[in-house]
Design a protein around this motif. Sequence first.
Motif, PDB file in Angstrom:
ATOM      1  N   ILE A  49     -39.905-133.738-107.226  1.00 59.10           N
ATOM      2  CA  ILE A  49     -38.707-133.083-108.025  1.00 59.10           C
ATOM      3  C   ILE A  49     -38.587-131.988-107.105  1.00 59.10           C
ATOM      4  O   ILE A  49     -39.600-130.908-107.016  1.00 59.10           O
ATOM      5  CB  ILE A  49     -38.846-132.605-109.176  1.00 59.10           C
ATOM      6  CG1 ILE A  49     -39.657-133.876-110.221  1.00 59.10           C
ATOM      7  CG2 ILE A  49     -37.905-132.215-109.786  1.00 59.10           C
ATOM      8  CD1 ILE A  49     -40.178-133.383-111.459  1.00 59.10           C
ATOM      9  N   LYS A  50     -37.431-131.865-106.533  1.00 57.90           N
ATOM     10  CA  LYS A  50     -37.012-130.773-105.483  1.00 57.90           C
ATOM     11  C   LYS A  50     -36.421-129.403-106.650  1.00 57.90           C
ATOM     12  O   LYS A  50     -36.517-129.518-107.791  1.00 57.90           O
ATOM     13  CB  LYS A  50     -35.924-130.990-104.723  1.00 57.90           C
ATOM     14  CG  LYS A  50     -36.217-132.077-103.769  1.00 57.90           C
ATOM     15  CD  LYS A  50     -35.167-132.700-102.815  1.00 57.90           C
ATOM     16  CE  LYS A  50     -35.191-131.461-101.667  1.00 57.90           C
ATOM     17  NZ  LYS A  50     -34.156-132.014-100.629  1.00 57.90           N
ATOM     18  N   ARG A  51     -36.461-128.207-106.000  1.00 53.91           N
ATOM     19  CA  ARG A  51     -36.101-127.149-106.718  1.00 53.91           C
ATOM     20  C   ARG A  51     -34.843-127.124-107.155  1.00 53.91           C
ATOM     21  O   ARG A  51     -34.676-126.665-108.392  1.00 53.91           O
ATOM     22  CB  ARG A  51     -36.244-125.789-105.461  1.00 53.91           C
ATOM     23  CG  ARG A  51     -37.769-125.477-105.577  1.00 53.91           C
ATOM     24  CD  ARG A  51     -38.087-123.989-104.783  1.00 53.91           C
ATOM     25  NE  ARG A  51     -39.268-124.051-104.431  1.00 53.91           N
ATOM     26  CZ  ARG A  51     -39.670-124.251-103.099  1.00 53.91           C
ATOM     27  NH1 ARG A  51     -39.045-124.881-102.120  1.00 53.91           N
ATOM     28  NH2 ARG A  51     -41.056-123.976-102.937  1.00 53.91           N
ATOM     29  N   GLN A  99     -45.636-137.909-110.021  1.00 53.83           N
ATOM     30  CA  GLN A  99     -44.701-137.168-109.706  1.00 53.83           C
ATOM     31  C   GLN A  99     -44.820-135.492-109.520  1.00 53.83           C
ATOM     32  O   GLN A  99     -45.916-134.906-110.138  1.00 53.83           O
ATOM     33  CB  GLN A  99     -43.588-137.091-110.870  1.00 53.83           C
ATOM     34  CG  GLN A  99     -42.189-136.670-110.560  1.00 53.83           C
ATOM     35  CD  GLN A  99     -41.114-136.716-111.787  1.00 53.83           C
ATOM     36  OE1 GLN A  99     -41.175-136.343-112.707  1.00 53.83           O
ATOM     37  NE2 GLN A  99     -40.183-137.538-111.286  1.00 53.83           N
ATOM     38  N   GLU A 101     -43.922-131.495-107.899  1.00 56.16           N
ATOM     39  CA  GLU A 101     -43.023-130.637-107.428  1.00 56.16           C
ATOM     40  C   GLU A 101     -43.047-130.322-105.841  1.00 56.16           C
ATOM     41  O   GLU A 101     -44.163-130.392-105.395  1.00 56.16           O
ATOM     42  CB  GLU A 101     -43.100-129.286-108.335  1.00 56.16           C
ATOM     43  CG  GLU A 101     -42.743-129.709-109.504  1.00 56.16           C
ATOM     44  CD  GLU A 101     -42.851-128.367-110.721  1.00 56.16           C
ATOM     45  OE1 GLU A 101     -42.962-127.268-110.044  1.00 56.16           O
ATOM     46  OE2 GLU A 101     -42.890-128.750-111.902  1.00 56.16           O
ATOM     47  N   THR A 102     -41.955-129.881-105.536  1.00 56.40           N
ATOM     48  CA  THR A 102     -42.143-129.461-103.993  1.00 56.40           C
ATOM     49  C   THR A 102     -43.383-128.399-103.772  1.00 56.40           C
ATOM     50  O   THR A 102     -44.152-128.646-102.635  1.00 56.40           O
ATOM     51  CB  THR A 102     -40.898-128.667-103.528  1.00 56.40           C
ATOM     52  OG1 THR A 102     -39.660-129.554-103.772  1.00 56.40           O
ATOM     53  CG2 THR A 102     -40.687-128.281-102.003  1.00 56.40           C
ATOM     54  N   ASN A 103     -43.448-127.469-104.860  1.00 55.30           N
ATOM     55  CA  ASN A 103     -44.577-126.626-104.638  1.00 55.30           C
ATOM     56  C   ASN A 103     -45.952-127.346-104.189  1.00 55.30           C
ATOM     57  O   ASN A 103     -46.701-126.871-103.784  1.00 55.30           O
ATOM     58  CB  ASN A 103     -44.386-125.629-105.568  1.00 55.30           C
ATOM     59  CG  ASN A 103     -45.109-124.443-105.490  1.00 55.30           C
ATOM     60  OD1 ASN A 103     -45.147-124.074-104.420  1.00 55.30           O
ATOM     61  ND2 ASN A 103     -46.342-124.182-106.555  1.00 55.30           N
ATOM     62  N   ASP A 104     -46.168-128.423-105.219  1.00 56.97           N
ATOM     63  CA  ASP A 104     -47.417-129.141-105.291  1.00 56.97           C
ATOM     64  C   ASP A 104     -47.675-129.644-103.805  1.00 56.97           C
ATOM     65  O   ASP A 104     -48.697-129.800-103.288  1.00 56.97           O
ATOM     66  CB  ASP A 104     -47.150-130.333-106.172  1.00 56.97           C
ATOM     67  CG  ASP A 104     -47.110-129.818-107.650  1.00 56.97           C
ATOM     68  OD1 ASP A 104     -47.732-128.725-107.964  1.00 56.97           O
ATOM     69  OD2 ASP A 104     -46.376-130.625-108.220  1.00 56.97           O
TER      70      ASP A 104
END
Length: 167
Positions: A49-51, A99, A101-104
Amino acid sequence: MHCPFCRHSDSRVIDSRTADDGMSIRRRRQCPECGKRFTTTETASLTVIKRSGVVEPFSREKVMDGVRKACQGRPVTEADLALLAQRVEESLRLTGVAQFETNDIGVAILPHLRSLDEVAYLRFASVYQAFDSLDDFEEAVRELRATRAGAAAAGAAATDPASAADK
Ligand SMILES: [Zn+2]
């Protein structure tokens, strides 16, 4: 699955085997129409999931693209980057979550990049963790030194002879 040669709408599986240490299954298929053979790879899909909120499939190429800039001028080969991206994907799959996040993804990249090249790691971390002062760099370098001292004490200099050999 359509035949990639003649677009026939069906194909027959003639062989299946696991690949990438069980991360994927490769199937040899044959088209009943034209008789040609081709291979498909099946993996459980990981998504990011992008920001912006957009969801897209995880891609090793994107990991490589993200890290490549930090590796400019460093003794890091495309093969090193491919291996790093593979390890990042493996570590994501090991979490049992599908799933991210970009951060992960950034968090998953850091330890692998650190063992690949310390300068590239500092560059990547400085952007990714938004270092905004020399203190942040000093802190990161201090951590690197501490880890390195620990590794040396354990007699485990973290060089991979396989990736050093194909330079
Ligand atoms: Zn065909």
